[in-house]
Design a protein around this motif. Sequence first.
Motif, mmCIF file in Angstrom:
data_model
loop_
_atom_site.group_PDB
_atom_site.id
_atom_site.type_symbol
_atom_site.label_atom_id
_atom_site.label_comp_id
_atom_site.label_asym_id
_atom_site.label_seq_id
_atom_site.Cartn_x
_atom_site.Cartn_y
_atom_site.Cartn_z
ATOM 1 N N ALA A 28 21.520 -2.859 -72.912
ATOM 2 C CA ALA A 28 20.659 -2.728 -71.751
ATOM 3 C C ALA A 28 19.191 -2.986 -72.072
ATOM 4 O O ALA A 28 18.659 -2.503 -73.066
ATOM 5 C CB ALA A 28 20.814 -1.336 -71.137
ATOM 6 N N ALA A 29 18.547 -3.754 -71.195
ATOM 7 C CA ALA A 29 17.117 -4.054 -71.292
ATOM 8 C C ALA A 29 16.388 -3.387 -70.135
ATOM 9 O O ALA A 29 17.013 -3.003 -69.132
ATOM 10 C CB ALA A 29 16.898 -5.574 -71.257
ATOM 11 N N PRO A 30 15.059 -3.236 -70.236
ATOM 12 C CA PRO A 30 14.301 -2.680 -69.107
ATOM 13 C C PRO A 30 14.444 -3.577 -67.881
ATOM 14 O O PRO A 30 14.368 -4.803 -67.993
ATOM 15 C CB PRO A 30 12.857 -2.671 -69.612
ATOM 16 C CG PRO A 30 12.942 -2.824 -71.094
ATOM 17 C CD PRO A 30 14.189 -3.591 -71.367
ATOM 18 N N LYS A 31 14.648 -2.973 -66.737
ATOM 19 C CA LYS A 31 14.747 -3.744 -65.500
ATOM 20 C C LYS A 31 13.348 -3.979 -64.936
ATOM 21 O O LYS A 31 12.523 -3.052 -64.889
ATOM 22 C CB LYS A 31 15.621 -3.020 -64.478
ATOM 23 C CG LYS A 31 17.107 -3.027 -64.833
ATOM 24 C CD LYS A 31 17.932 -2.360 -63.741
ATOM 25 C CE LYS A 31 19.433 -2.555 -63.974
ATOM 26 N NZ LYS A 31 19.925 -1.886 -65.183
ATOM 27 N N GLU A 81 22.178 -6.380 -69.108
ATOM 28 C CA GLU A 81 22.937 -5.547 -68.168
ATOM 29 C C GLU A 81 22.179 -5.356 -66.859
ATOM 30 O O GLU A 81 22.171 -4.275 -66.265
ATOM 31 C CB GLU A 81 23.302 -4.204 -68.811
ATOM 32 C CG GLU A 81 24.124 -4.379 -70.084
ATOM 33 C CD GLU A 81 24.494 -3.061 -70.752
ATOM 34 O OE1 GLU A 81 24.283 -1.992 -70.140
ATOM 35 O OE2 GLU A 81 25.010 -3.115 -71.890
ATOM 36 N N MET A 82 21.584 -6.452 -66.378
ATOM 37 C CA MET A 82 20.788 -6.391 -65.161
ATOM 38 C C MET A 82 21.622 -6.088 -63.918
ATOM 39 O O MET A 82 21.089 -5.643 -62.895
ATOM 40 C CB MET A 82 20.039 -7.714 -64.962
ATOM 41 C CG MET A 82 18.919 -7.954 -65.948
ATOM 42 S SD MET A 82 17.545 -6.772 -65.819
ATOM 43 C CE MET A 82 17.834 -5.744 -67.255
ATOM 44 N N VAL A 280 14.339 2.780 -80.510
ATOM 45 C CA VAL A 280 14.248 2.602 -79.053
ATOM 46 C C VAL A 280 13.661 3.825 -78.372
ATOM 47 O O VAL A 280 13.462 3.822 -77.150
ATOM 48 C CB VAL A 280 15.636 2.291 -78.452
ATOM 49 C CG1 VAL A 280 16.238 1.070 -79.105
ATOM 50 C CG2 VAL A 280 16.585 3.491 -78.577
ATOM 51 N N HIS A 281 13.353 4.879 -79.141
ATOM 52 C CA HIS A 281 12.859 6.122 -78.556
ATOM 53 C C HIS A 281 11.343 6.234 -78.608
ATOM 54 O O HIS A 281 10.788 7.226 -78.133
ATOM 55 C CB HIS A 281 13.486 7.317 -79.276
ATOM 56 C CG HIS A 281 14.990 7.305 -79.257
ATOM 57 N ND1 HIS A 281 15.718 7.638 -78.144
ATOM 58 C CD2 HIS A 281 15.907 6.964 -80.201
ATOM 59 C CE1 HIS A 281 17.006 7.531 -78.402
ATOM 60 N NE2 HIS A 281 17.148 7.111 -79.645
ATOM 61 N N LYS A 316 16.484 -0.040 -72.545
ATOM 62 C CA LYS A 316 16.224 0.022 -71.108
ATOM 63 C C LYS A 316 15.144 1.020 -70.699
ATOM 64 O O LYS A 316 14.545 0.868 -69.630
ATOM 65 C CB LYS A 316 17.514 0.341 -70.365
ATOM 66 C CG LYS A 316 18.096 1.711 -70.658
ATOM 67 C CD LYS A 316 19.377 1.934 -69.860
ATOM 68 C CE LYS A 316 19.963 3.325 -70.119
ATOM 69 N NZ LYS A 316 21.206 3.531 -69.338
ATOM 70 N N LEU A 317 14.864 2.035 -71.509
ATOM 71 C CA LEU A 317 13.881 3.045 -71.118
ATOM 72 C C LEU A 317 12.465 2.706 -71.549
ATOM 73 O O LEU A 317 11.530 3.448 -71.241
ATOM 74 C CB LEU A 317 14.289 4.409 -71.689
ATOM 75 C CG LEU A 317 15.632 4.961 -71.201
ATOM 76 C CD1 LEU A 317 15.914 6.317 -71.835
ATOM 77 C CD2 LEU A 317 15.669 5.068 -69.680
ATOM 78 N N LEU A 318 12.284 1.599 -72.238
ATOM 79 C CA LEU A 318 10.962 1.208 -72.726
ATOM 80 C C LEU A 318 10.253 0.296 -71.733
ATOM 81 O O LEU A 318 10.894 -0.414 -70.953
ATOM 82 C CB LEU A 318 11.102 0.475 -74.060
ATOM 83 C CG LEU A 318 11.586 1.306 -75.249
ATOM 84 C CD1 LEU A 318 11.843 0.398 -76.447
ATOM 85 C CD2 LEU A 318 10.572 2.382 -75.613
ATOM 86 N N PRO A 319 8.917 0.251 -71.767
ATOM 87 C CA PRO A 319 8.198 -0.759 -70.997
ATOM 88 C C PRO A 319 8.622 -2.154 -71.459
ATOM 89 O O PRO A 319 8.908 -2.377 -72.641
ATOM 90 C CB PRO A 319 6.725 -0.484 -71.330
ATOM 91 C CG PRO A 319 6.693 0.942 -71.787
ATOM 92 C CD PRO A 319 7.996 1.177 -72.473
ATOM 93 N N ARG A 320 8.631 -3.095 -70.558
ATOM 94 C CA ARG A 320 9.126 -4.435 -70.880
ATOM 95 C C ARG A 320 8.362 -5.072 -72.022
ATOM 96 O O ARG A 320 8.954 -5.708 -72.906
ATOM 97 C CB ARG A 320 9.067 -5.328 -69.641
ATOM 98 C CG ARG A 320 10.145 -5.038 -68.606
ATOM 99 C CD ARG A 320 9.990 -5.927 -67.391
ATOM 100 N NE ARG A 320 10.033 -7.330 -67.764
ATOM 101 C CZ ARG A 320 9.569 -8.320 -66.985
ATOM 102 N NH1 ARG A 320 9.007 -8.049 -65.828
ATOM 103 N NH2 ARG A 320 9.663 -9.558 -67.390
#
Length: 357
Positions: A28-31, A81-82, A280-281, A316-320
């Motif tokens: 998963a990537a940031p949306k 995983e958009m 990733v945290h 996914k929880l990080l800024p793009r």
Amino acid sequence: MTGPALRDQFKPGDHPHDHFLLTTVVGAAPKPKWHNRARDQFEDPDADFGRSEWKEAKDDAARLVTTDHERVGLDVVTDGEMRRNEMVEYFAERIDGYEFNGLVKVWGHNYFDKPSVRREVEYGGTWLVDEYEFTSTVASRPVKVPITGPYTLAKWCFNEVYEDDAELAAAVAELVNTEIRKLVDAGARYIQIDEAALATTPEDYAIVGDCLETVVEGIPEDVYIGLHVCYGDYSRIYPEILEFPVDEFDLELNNGDYGQLEVFEEPEFTKSLGFGAVDVHTAEVESVEEIKANIERGLEVVPPERLTISPDCGLKLLPREIAFGKMRNMVRATRAIEAELDDGTLEVGDRGVGLGN
């Protein structure tokens, strides 16, 4: 096709180094914010935003993430995983037998739409084939397909039909096998099974192993199967997991500052290792030198031909911009390590790495 040769199918033809460390992402990537606004519009019955507009927004987001993965130089890409809302909900919505009853509080102010199994599960149609086929038309590099594993799909729901979680997981495993067969028929050669629940219930490793036997049944030998397990006490499932029918274990080791690496010293780790080289945290981009030092830790466990470099888990929880920077520096560090292996300034023994003279 087995061992390093199986993984080398993802090595670019113009790769600059003799040594090859495969680079990819967990999933998963940031949306993009506009993706989330489009979803809100689609779910608003008063908004003039229909199914075709929502599909276009998801396509655009998938195209953007896939292109970002190629821009940073990843060897194997995903669409981030958009199209998926959550790793269990997305699949439960597509499996006959699952139903939703409303949100369940998980921790703090976080909620999860935990499904219930109300009748025997059945395969009602493809889950990921359209996603894979779209991404493949966008990407010029191999595409990895993450899929939530049967144990997690069983464990993270209310089971109202089957005798226990093991029986439900076994039934779901047959459906996952069906989906993977369809993905393989569509051209997929890198499948990652996500079993996040194993980290929280390591005593059930035998159930996971039995399910994986079903999941990979009939899958061609040229398909590379990875297993992602989120952070937990790996000493409680090692070395038993070496018997799992997968080619690669992607383990969340950076999260614990690599304190669990010693778990895999004895007996020898015989599979490929998906190694989290960035955290990733934290919303900070590690330097190339920091990531190189992390990669050297991975080479203490397996030789280069069995080391896959990725973030520790989904981004996914990080800024793009932070996610992009982490991936970019991760690839730069990997290519630098390969160059040092080529010229002998970094030497690898049978099971570990040491600095050359």
